[in-house]
Design a protein around this motif. Structure first.
Motif, short mmCIF file in Angstrom:
data_model
loop_
_atom_site.label_atom_id
_atom_site.label_comp_id
_atom_site.label_asym_id
_atom_site.label_seq_id
_atom_site.Cartn_x
_atom_site.Cartn_y
_atom_site.Cartn_z
N GLY A 1 17.19 -29.75 -12.07
CA GLY A 1 15.80 -29.87 -12.48
C GLY A 1 15.31 -28.69 -13.28
O GLY A 1 14.42 -28.81 -14.12
N ALA A 2 15.89 -27.52 -13.04
CA ALA A 2 15.46 -26.30 -13.74
C ALA A 2 16.15 -26.11 -15.08
O ALA A 2 15.70 -25.30 -15.91
CB ALA A 2 15.72 -25.08 -12.86
N ALA A 3 17.24 -26.84 -15.31
CA ALA A 3 18.00 -26.65 -16.55
C ALA A 3 17.24 -27.22 -17.74
O ALA A 3 16.52 -28.22 -17.63
CB ALA A 3 19.36 -27.32 -16.43
N ALA A 4 17.40 -26.59 -18.89
CA ALA A 4 16.79 -27.08 -20.12
C ALA A 4 17.66 -28.18 -20.72
O ALA A 4 18.87 -28.04 -20.82
CB ALA A 4 16.63 -25.93 -21.11
N GLY A 5 17.01 -29.29 -21.08
CA GLY A 5 17.75 -30.37 -21.73
C GLY A 5 18.45 -31.28 -20.75
O GLY A 5 18.33 -31.13 -19.53
N PRO A 6 19.21 -32.24 -21.26
CA PRO A 6 19.89 -33.22 -20.39
C PRO A 6 20.91 -32.54 -19.48
O PRO A 6 21.55 -31.54 -19.85
CB PRO A 6 20.58 -34.15 -21.39
N VAL A 7 21.09 -33.11 -18.28
CA VAL A 7 22.03 -32.57 -17.29
C VAL A 7 22.87 -33.71 -16.74
O VAL A 7 22.36 -34.80 -16.44
CB VAL A 7 21.28 -31.87 -16.14
N LEU A 8 24.16 -33.44 -16.57
CA LEU A 8 25.05 -34.33 -15.84
C LEU A 8 25.49 -33.60 -14.58
O LEU A 8 26.14 -32.55 -14.66
CB LEU A 8 26.28 -34.69 -16.68
N LEU A 9 25.12 -34.13 -13.42
CA LEU A 9 25.53 -33.56 -12.13
C LEU A 9 26.63 -34.43 -11.57
O LEU A 9 26.43 -35.61 -11.28
CB LEU A 9 24.34 -33.50 -11.17
N HIS A 10 27.80 -33.83 -11.37
CA HIS A 10 28.99 -34.58 -10.99
C HIS A 10 29.30 -34.39 -9.51
O HIS A 10 29.24 -33.27 -8.98
CB HIS A 10 30.19 -34.11 -11.84
N PHE A 11 29.67 -35.51 -8.85
CA PHE A 11 30.16 -35.50 -7.48
C PHE A 11 31.65 -35.83 -7.54
O PHE A 11 32.01 -36.98 -7.82
CB PHE A 11 29.45 -36.53 -6.62
N PRO A 12 32.56 -34.89 -7.31
CA PRO A 12 33.99 -35.22 -7.28
C PRO A 12 34.30 -36.23 -6.17
O PRO A 12 33.53 -36.37 -5.21
CB PRO A 12 34.66 -33.87 -7.01
N PRO A 13 35.41 -36.93 -6.25
CA PRO A 13 35.76 -37.92 -5.23
C PRO A 13 35.85 -37.31 -3.84
O PRO A 13 36.20 -36.14 -3.67
CB PRO A 13 37.13 -38.44 -5.70
N GLY A 14 35.53 -38.14 -2.85
CA GLY A 14 35.58 -37.72 -1.45
C GLY A 14 34.31 -38.11 -0.72
O GLY A 14 33.36 -38.62 -1.31
N ASP A 15 34.31 -37.87 0.58
CA ASP A 15 33.16 -38.19 1.43
C ASP A 15 32.27 -36.97 1.59
O ASP A 15 32.75 -35.87 1.91
CB ASP A 15 33.63 -38.66 2.80
N TYR A 16 30.96 -37.18 1.43
CA TYR A 16 29.96 -36.14 1.63
C TYR A 16 29.05 -36.61 2.77
O TYR A 16 28.37 -37.62 2.64
CB TYR A 16 29.14 -35.92 0.36
N HIS A 17 29.05 -35.88 3.86
CA HIS A 17 28.25 -36.26 5.01
C HIS A 17 26.89 -35.59 4.94
O HIS A 17 26.80 -34.36 4.74
CB HIS A 17 28.97 -35.89 6.30
N VAL A 18 25.84 -36.40 5.08
CA VAL A 18 24.47 -35.90 4.94
C VAL A 18 23.72 -36.19 6.23
O VAL A 18 23.55 -37.35 6.62
CB VAL A 18 23.76 -36.57 3.75
#
Length: 587
Positions: free
Chosen positions: A33-50
Motif C-alpha cells: 500500500g505504501a509503494a508508488a505505482g502498481p504492485v504485484l505481491l506474490h505468495f510462493p506455493p505452500g500452505d500459509y496458516h492464519v
C-alpha cells in the motif's frame, strides 16, 4: 513500472502449521500500500496458516449477515487490502488455511485490485458433513453408523455429540454446538442432488459411541430401519457472523482463478462497490477430504453495487443457500416530517448499519403492496450509518430530496437507490449440488445470463423476485436475457419470475422485457417458466425434454404481451407444451 514484492520476505513461512502467517501478510500488504505505482505481491506455493489472534480486525456491517447485532460488530480478516490502488495479489499453488472464525479476504476502499490463483480453506469447517456409512436393525433396535471428515472436531458426551472448533490463543474454542445444530441440508452423492429437509440422526437416541477414529455409532429406541444409507447430512448453526470474503466500497476489483474450499458465515459479498468481476473461480470442497459443503450460506452476493457485476467460468458446488444473488435493498418509509424529508428503516434483522445514499443519487419510492413506482427524486442531504462504526443509529436513515414528494408516504411505501444498480453478466458457470436457487437477480439494468449449466438445483435455476415485505431485496428487472443455458431437472420452475407483490396492478406489471431463447430444459414435473406480473416475455427457440409426471411447461399469472413459441419443431422433444394462463394476456 510494477513493483514486485514477495510475502516470504516479510516473514511468512509456507508449510509451518503452527506458524501464524498473519503478521507477515499484514506487513507485506502495508508495504504494498505504501509503494508508488502498481504492485504485484506474490505468495510462493505452500500452505500459509492464519490465526485470528494476529489477523486484522474491523468493525463492519455487511448485508444479509447479522445486521446490527453488537456481538458480531468486529470481523477478523485473514487478508485485508484497504485504501490501496493498483495491486495484484498472486499465488498459484499457495493456500491460505484459516483457523477460527474469519473472513478469508477483504478489499475495502480500494481500486484496480486483482486477487488471483490463491486457494482459501479453513482448518475446521463450521459445517459438519455426516455421511450415513452403515444402517440397520440389531436386537430389535435401529442404528446408524455416521462418518465425519478428518477436519471435523467433536466429542461424544453421553447420548449427545458436541461439535467444536479449534482451541484458540485465548484458551476457548472458536465455536461449538450439539447434535443436529440449527440447520440441516441433505446431499445424495448417487443422485447428485442436495435439498433442505429434516434431520433424523439424533431422534430417539439410546446410545452414542465412537467405533473408529471418524466413525460414530448411534443406536435408537425404535426398530424402524433407516432408509438413508449413503446420504450426507450437512449441519450448521444459522448465525452468519462474518462474510466469507468482502469487496466493500471499492472499484474495479477482480477475483480470478481462486479456489474457495470453504467460506464461513456468508459468501463473497460485493457491497456498494463498482465493476466487480468473479471469473474462473472454483467454489468446491477439497477432493478426498470427506467434505461436501463448500459454504455456510450463499457463495456470491452483490448488494447495492453499480457499474458491471460479472460472474463467468466458475464452478459452484455445495453451498448452503443460493449460489449467486444480485440485489439492492428496499428501506421502509417510517415517517415524513415534511414533503422533502423521509425517515427510513432497515426492516430485516440480517441487514443494517451501512450507508445507502450519496448526494445526487436517484431514489424511487414504491407501493409495497403492488411494487409500483409512485415517486422519484434526487438525494439532497442524508443522515445515515457509516458502515464502519456504531456511533450513529444503525437501523434508521433520514434523507432529504430536491423536490416535494406526495404526502402520506409513511407505512405503505419503500425506497430504493436506483443509481446503485448494476448491469449483470453471468456466463459459462456450472451450478451443482445447490439446495436452493442457482441465480437470484433483481436489477433494472441489462442482465445477460448465458451458457450456464444448472444441475438439479433444489429450487429454481434462475429466480427473479423483488420484495418489500420479507427479505426487502430490490428491485424490478427491465431487460433480462436468458440464453443458451442448460437446466437439468430443477426442483422448482427452471425460470421463476416471482415478484412478491401482494396486490396485482395489471396496468403496472413489476417486471418487463424478459427474453428466454435457445436454452435446453430437462424437466421432471416442473415448468420451464413460471411468471407473475411480467410484461413482454418472449420464449423462443428452446428445447424441452420432459421426464416424470406431466404438468404445464409454462405458468403465467397476470402477465401481458407474452410471446411463447411452442410450435412443433425438430428441436422440441414431445408434443407442443401445455401453457397454463392465469389472468395473463398472450400476444
Amino acid at each position: 513500472m510494477t513493483a514486485l514484492l514477495d510475502v516470504t520476505d516479510f516473514g511468512a513461512h509456507p508449510g509451518l502449521h503452527h506458524a501464524d502467517a498473519a503478521p507477515a501478510i499484514r506487513a507485506a500488504l502495508r508495504a504494498a500500500g505504501a509503494a508508488a505505482g502498481p504492485v504485484l505481491l506474490h505468495f510462493p506455493p505452500g500452505d500459509y496458516h492464519v490465526w485470528p489472534d494476529g489477523a486484522q480486525r474491523r468493525e463492519l456491517y455487511v448485508s444479509n449477515t447479522v445486521g446490527d447485532d453488537p456481538r458480531h460488530r468486529v470481523k477478523s480478516i485473514a487478508l485485508l487490502v484497504e485504501g490501496t490502488d493498483d495491486l495484484v495479489l498472486a499465488g498459484e499453488g499457495a493456500r491460505l488455511v484459516l483457523h477460527g472464525l474469519q473472513t478469508a479476504f477483504a478489499v475495502i476502499d480500494s481500486s484496480r485490485v486483482r486477487i488471483e490463483g490463491l486457494e482459501f480453506d479453513v482448518a475446521v469447517p463450521t459445517v459438519v458433513d455426516a455421511t450415513v456409512a452403515g444402517a440397520g436393525v440389531t436386537a430389535g433396535r435401529a442404528y446408524r453408523l455416521i462418518r465425519v471428515p478428518p477436519a471435523t472436531l467433536f466429542s461424544v458426551e453421553g447420548t449427545s455429540i458436541r461439535w467444536h472448533g479449534e482451541v484458540l490463543g485465548s484458551g476457548g474454542v472458536a465455536w461449538s454446538g450439539r447434535d443436529a445444530l440449527e440447520y440441516t441440508q441433505i446431499h445424495d452423492p448417487a443422485r447428485q442432488r442436495t435439498w433442505r429437509g429434516p434431520n433424523p440422526l439424533f431422534d430417539l437416541v439410546r446410545s452414542i459411541r465412537l467405533v473408529g477414529e471418524r466413525d460414530i455409532r448411534i443406536d435408537y429406541e425404535h426398530a424402524e430401519e433407516p432408509a438413508d444409507l449413503g446420504l450426507v447430512y450437512s449441519m450448521r448453526s444459522t448465525t452468519r457472523d462474518h462474510p466469507g470474503g468482502l469487496v466493500l466500497d471499492s472499484t474495479d476489483v477482480t477475483l480470478q482463478r481462486l479456489r474457495l474450499r470453504f467460506l464461513h458465515g456468508f459468501g463473497v459479498v460485493a457491497q456498494t462497490s463498482r465493476d466487480v468481476t468473479v471469473e474462473g473461480c472454483e467454489f468446491q470442497a477439497p477432493a478426498q477430504s470427506g467434505r461436501h459443503s463448500a459454504g455456510f450460506a450463499d457463495f456470491v452476493q452483490f448488494s447495492g453495487c453499480s457499474g458491471r457485476a460479472v460472474v463467468r467460468d466458475c464452478l459452484f458446488d455445495g453451498p448452503h443457500d443460493d449460489a449467486i444473488n444480485v440485489h439492492g435493498s428496499y428501506l421502509r418509509v417510517t415517517g415524513q416530517p415534511d414533503l422533502r424529508t423521509l425517515e427510513l428503516q432497515y426492516p430485516h434483522a440480517e441487514t443494517a448499519g451501512f450507508p445507502q445514499f450519496s448526494l445526487g443519487e436517484q431514489i424511487e419510492l414504491i407501493d409495497r403492496a403492488t411494487l409500483r413506482a409512485v415517486a422519484s427524486a434526487t438525494v439532497h442531504d442524508v443522515r445515515q450509518p457509516s458502515g464502519r462504526a456504531h456511533d450513529q443509529p444503525l437501523r434508521t436513515i433520514v434523507v432529504t430530496v430536491d423536490a416535494d414528494l406526495p404526502g402520506g408516504l409513511a407505512g405503505w411505501t419503500a425506497v430504493e437507490n436506483v443509481t446503485r444498480t448494476p448491469s449483470v453478466l453471468i456466463a459459462r458457470n456450472i451450478f451443482r449440488n445447490v439446495p436452493t436457487r442457482g441465480v437470484l437477480v433483481t436489477t433494472r439494468r441489462a442482465v445477460l445470463i448465458e451458457e450456464n449449466r444448472f444441475e438439479r438445483t433444489g429450487m429454481a435455476g434462475i429466480y427473479v423476485s423483488c420484495d418489500a415485505d420479507e427479505w426487502w431485496e430490490s428491485g424490478p428487472v427491465h431487460d433480462l436475457t436468458i440464453r443458451g443455458n442448460e437446466f437439468i431437472e430443477p426442483g422448482g420452475p427452471a425460470i421463476f419470475l416471482d415478484p412478491r407483490n401482494t396486490r396485482c396492478d395489471g396496468e403496472h406489471p413489476v417486471h418487463h422485457g424478459v427474453v428466454v431463447a435457445e436454452n435446453r430444459f430437462v424437466l421432471d414435473g416442473v415448468p420451464a417458466l413460471d411468471a407473475s406480473s411480467t410484461h413482454g416475455i418472449r420464449f423462443r427457440n428452446n428445447t424441452i425434454v420432459r421426464r416424470g409426471p406431466e404438468g404445464p411447461d409454462f405458468v403465467l399469472r397476470s402477465c401481458s404481451d407474452v410471446g411463447i413459441d411452442i410450435s412443433p419443431s425438430s428441436d422440441m422433444v414431445g408434443p407442443p407444451a401445455p401453457v397454463r394462463w392465469e389472468d395473463a394476456e398472450p400476444v
